[in-house]
Design a protein around this motif. Structure first.
Motif: not given
Ligand code: KG4
Ligand code: ZN
Length: 375
Positions: A150, A177-178, A180-181, A193, A195, A290, A293, A325-327, A370-371
């Motif tokens: 995430s 995820g960070e 990616f962002d 970032g 998506p 997240g 996805a 999968c996302t929050d 972030r968390h």
């Molecule tokens: O689980 P989440 O909704 O929130 C947290 O607990 O952090 O994850 C959010 C993260 C973000 O960094 C976002 O850019 C990433 O998940 N994310 C993706 C995609 N959709 C969301 N990263 C790559 N590809 C995606 N399609």
């Protein structure tokens, strides 16, 4: 905390609240006598518009935005579920890890509801909620191996049972995820970032940009993405000014490098997960968070489980639908229900925790995001 024995339990109806980062969410979930789960409502309001101008989540803005709309989101969730306070058996809220202001808003609201309606209160670990989601979506019971990817966390966790988690690996720097962002921000793409990078990568050729595969082959199933992020920056600088084609190629190469690195680390954890080696059973790799996805990551993990036995057993992949999968708060309500039927009631003295590892025995690794805790 008071924890009773697993009772199996009757039917329970739980309200869940999620406010740990930038989504304000409430949901009502019913856990049946057979242990199956049903989502009666699942309301999520994303705050991205409020944070967009700052290029990331601003904690004070997040807390204020949660406080402004949480009561309406809860009212929506109760109405959509077609239920009243008197039918609830418990109220669950994320108590950590996460941004402390938002956590306080969610947990305090849950306490008020619990006090007024004399309900048990479940102070839920956000990571546990992600970890147990497959029980709600497909009735999958532990043990299984969890890959949590995430914005705040990147971990490999052995889920032995509800409440029994063993961390096998974690990131030593950034969460996936960070990464990616930050890649999106560097390339001038809109937030969130992940998506954006995925959309741009569709038209790109990953072979045009060479990037490292961090940690590949290391014996401990840990992750690292800081070096990959730096490599992306150096590639971008060397090609500046970037054409749309350059951006697409860099995004595709980043996605591929990140996916191959994660698959390599997951494979290592699968080799180590001896507890999942049961005669005749297929072991399960569950992916949540997240980033689950992301389609290129899913393909890399699919390829991995189809490549043959790992650690002497066949594997299959289980990924909840993208919106779970996302929050979201359905996972919080479900984790609440799973703990409630085991006799848990955290009571009105429950506290929020910015850092709260799932596996308290695991040594913390350096890093914060972030968390709060990545470790
Ligand atoms: O689980 P989440 O909704 O929130 C947290 O607990 O952090 O994850 C959010 C993260 C973000 O960094 C976002 O850019 C990433 O998940 N994310 C993706 C995609 N959709 C969301 N990263 C790559 N590809 C995606 N399609
Ligand atoms: Zn999350």
């Amino acid at each position: 905390m008071h924890t009773g024995g697993a009772s199996g339990g009757g039917e329970v109806l739980v309200l869940g609240i999620e406010t740990s980062c930038d989504e304000t969410a409430a949901s009502v979930v019913l856990r049946g006598t057979d242990g199956s789960g049903r989502i009666l409502s699942n309301v999520v309001r994303s705050q991205w518009a409020e944070h967009a101008a700052f290029g990331g989540v601003v904690p004070e803005i997040a807390a204020r935005a949660h406080a402004e709309c949480l009561d309406l989101i809860i009212a929506d969730a109760m109405r959509e579920a077609g239920t009243g306070w008197g039918n609830l058996h418990g109220v669950a809220a994320t108590a950590g890890p996460g941004l402390i202001g938002g956590l306080i808003v969610g947990l305090t609201t849950a306490k008020a509801i619990a006090m007024v309606h004399r309900l048990p209160l479940l102070a839920i670990n956000h990571l546990e909620a992600h970890a147990l989601t497959v029980g709600l979506t497909e009735g999958l019971a532990p043990p299984y191996l969890l890959l949590l990817v995430s914005g705040g966390h990147t971990q490999l966790v052995l889920v032995h049972d509800v409440g029994r988690y063993q961390r096998l690996g974690t990131t030593i720097d950034d969460a996936l995820g960070e990464a990616f962002d930050k890649t999106a921000k560097l390339l001038g793409l809109p937030m969130p970032g992940g998506p954006s990078v995925e959309r741009m990568a569709e038209g790109g050729d990953p072979a045009r940009v060479t990037l490292p595969r961090p940690m590949a082959g290391r014996p401990e199933p840990n992750f690292s993405f800081a070096g990959l992020k730096t490599a992306v920056r150096l590639e971008a600088e060397s090609r500046a000014p970037l054409s749309a084609g350059d951006v697409a190629n860099i995004c595709a190469a980043f996605e591929l490098a990140a996916s191959e690195s994660v698959a390599d680390r997951a494979k290592r954890a699968m080799q180590l997960a001896r507890e999942l080696r049961r005669d005749g059973d297929t072991a399960v790799l569950v992916v949540a968070g997240g980033v689950a996805a992301n389609r290129r990551l899913r393909r890399a993990l699919d390829h991995l489980v189809q490549s043959g036995d790992i650690g002497g057993v066949p594997w299959r992949l289980s990924i909840p639908p993208a919106n779970l999968c996302t929050d979201n708060a359905a996972m919080v309500a479900w984790a609440g229900a799973q703990n409630l039927v085991r006799g848990r009631d955290d009571g009105l003295s429950a506290v929020t925790r910015a850092r709260w590892p799932l596996d308290s025995a695991a040594a913390p690794l350096i890093g914060s995001g972030r968390h709060g805790a990545k470790a």
